[in-house]
Scaffold this active site. Structure first.
Site, PDB file in Angstrom:
ATOM      1  N   CYS A 121      76.579  26.655  38.044  1.00 52.94           N
ATOM      2  CA  CYS A 121      77.904  26.011  38.085  1.00 52.94           C
ATOM      3  C   CYS A 121      78.688  26.242  36.784  1.00 52.94           C
ATOM      4  O   CYS A 121      79.151  27.337  36.555  1.00 52.94           O
ATOM      5  CB  CYS A 121      77.770  24.524  38.442  1.00 52.94           C
ATOM      6  N   HIS A 223      74.952  24.671  43.390  1.00 50.50           N
ATOM      7  CA  HIS A 223      73.946  23.830  42.714  1.00 50.50           C
ATOM      8  C   HIS A 223      72.622  23.867  43.482  1.00 50.50           C
ATOM      9  O   HIS A 223      72.322  22.951  44.249  1.00 50.50           O
ATOM     10  CB  HIS A 223      74.431  22.380  42.635  1.00 50.50           C
ATOM     11  N   GLU A 225      69.706  23.199  42.491  1.00 50.69           N
ATOM     12  CA  GLU A 225      68.809  22.080  42.141  1.00 50.69           C
ATOM     13  C   GLU A 225      69.080  20.850  43.012  1.00 50.69           C
ATOM     14  O   GLU A 225      68.203  20.016  43.194  1.00 50.69           O
ATOM     15  CB  GLU A 225      68.923  21.747  40.640  1.00 50.69           C
TER      16      GLU A 225
END
Ligand code: MN
Length: 249
Positions: A121, A223, A225
């Protein structure tokens, strides 16, 4: 008991951020942190996570890099547009110049040391700027941009499609097309020299870049994660980083 096998698990540095306490008994206090899902993703992928706090002393950054096998550059604030030669426009968001300085030196030092980098990001944005690229201060500045890049759904939802370049590192991990979450209002504009765009959204917004002369220097605009717990393909990004970090030992 710690075994030799455990000691060989690669250490993955995660670039930190600072949050200011809004309440509690220390309002206004600065705290060093990363979002916990970076930690979970690294642990589940077989790495040892270490938070690297924002510092601007170069000697300390060099030692941070000496002590890691791979780097994740985490998300956060907008990059200061003065760093890529632009005045801030009305849609530019909040900046953190000390973190810009920290991230740029951390990234360059890690790459010079030949260690793998996954930049997420804000990470893809500061990676691109660190090597001479520019950003759209807001995705609406790009002609033809029509995809909703600041999704309204929960963080683990995949909301838009990305198309991935044939022959790229990212293609070996995610295939030629997949769906990702999207929580960004800025994006890569001019790609930095020595880098290539390896994924785009349907409106042409850049979703991934890779450094051409490095085996694993990968920036992604989404993202992973936040998705990794529910989407195995996103966990594979962390596993790929850790596999490369392992080989360097
Ligand atoms: Mn997007």
């Amino acid at each position: 008991m710690v075994t030799e096998m455990d000691r060989r698990n690669p250490i993955i540095g995660i670039s930190g951020n600072i949050i200011i306490d809004q309440g509690g008994i220390f309002p206004g206090y600065e705290r060093a942190y990363v979002n916990n899902n970076y930690i979970h993703s690294v642990v589940r992928a077989g790495g040892v996570p270490v938070i690297l706090p924002v510092v601007t002393d170069h000697k300390i950054i060099y030692q941070q890099v000496e002590n890691i096998d791979g780097l994740i550059v985490s998300g956060g604030q907008d990059v200061n547009p003065l760093l890529y030669g632009e005045e801030p426009e009305t849609k530019q968001g909040g900046i953190f110049p000390e973190r810009d300085e920290f991230d740029q030196l951390l990234i360059k030092t890690t790459i010079e040391a030949g260690k793998p980098v996954l930049a997420i990001c804000r990470g893809i944005q500061i990676l691109n700027v660190a090597y001479g690229g520019t950003l759209y201060q807001d995705v609406s500045n790009k002609e033809g941009a029509f995809v909703k890049h600041e999704q309204a759904g929960g963080p683990s939802y995949a909301t838009h499609t990305i198309q991935i370049e044939k022959g790229s590192l990212l293609e070996t991990i995610l295939g030629s097309e997949c769906r990702t979450n999207s929580f960004h209002h800025q994006a890569v504009k001019d790609i930095a020299p020595g880098f290539k765009v390896t994924a785009t959204a349907k409106d042409g917004i850049v979703e991934a870049i890779e450094k051409e002369d490095a085996y694993f220097v990968l920036g992604v605009q989404f993202h992973p994660e936040m998705m990794a717990e529910k989407h195995e393909n996103m966990m594979n990004l962390f596993k790929a980083l850790i596999n490369v970090a392992k080989k360097l030992e």
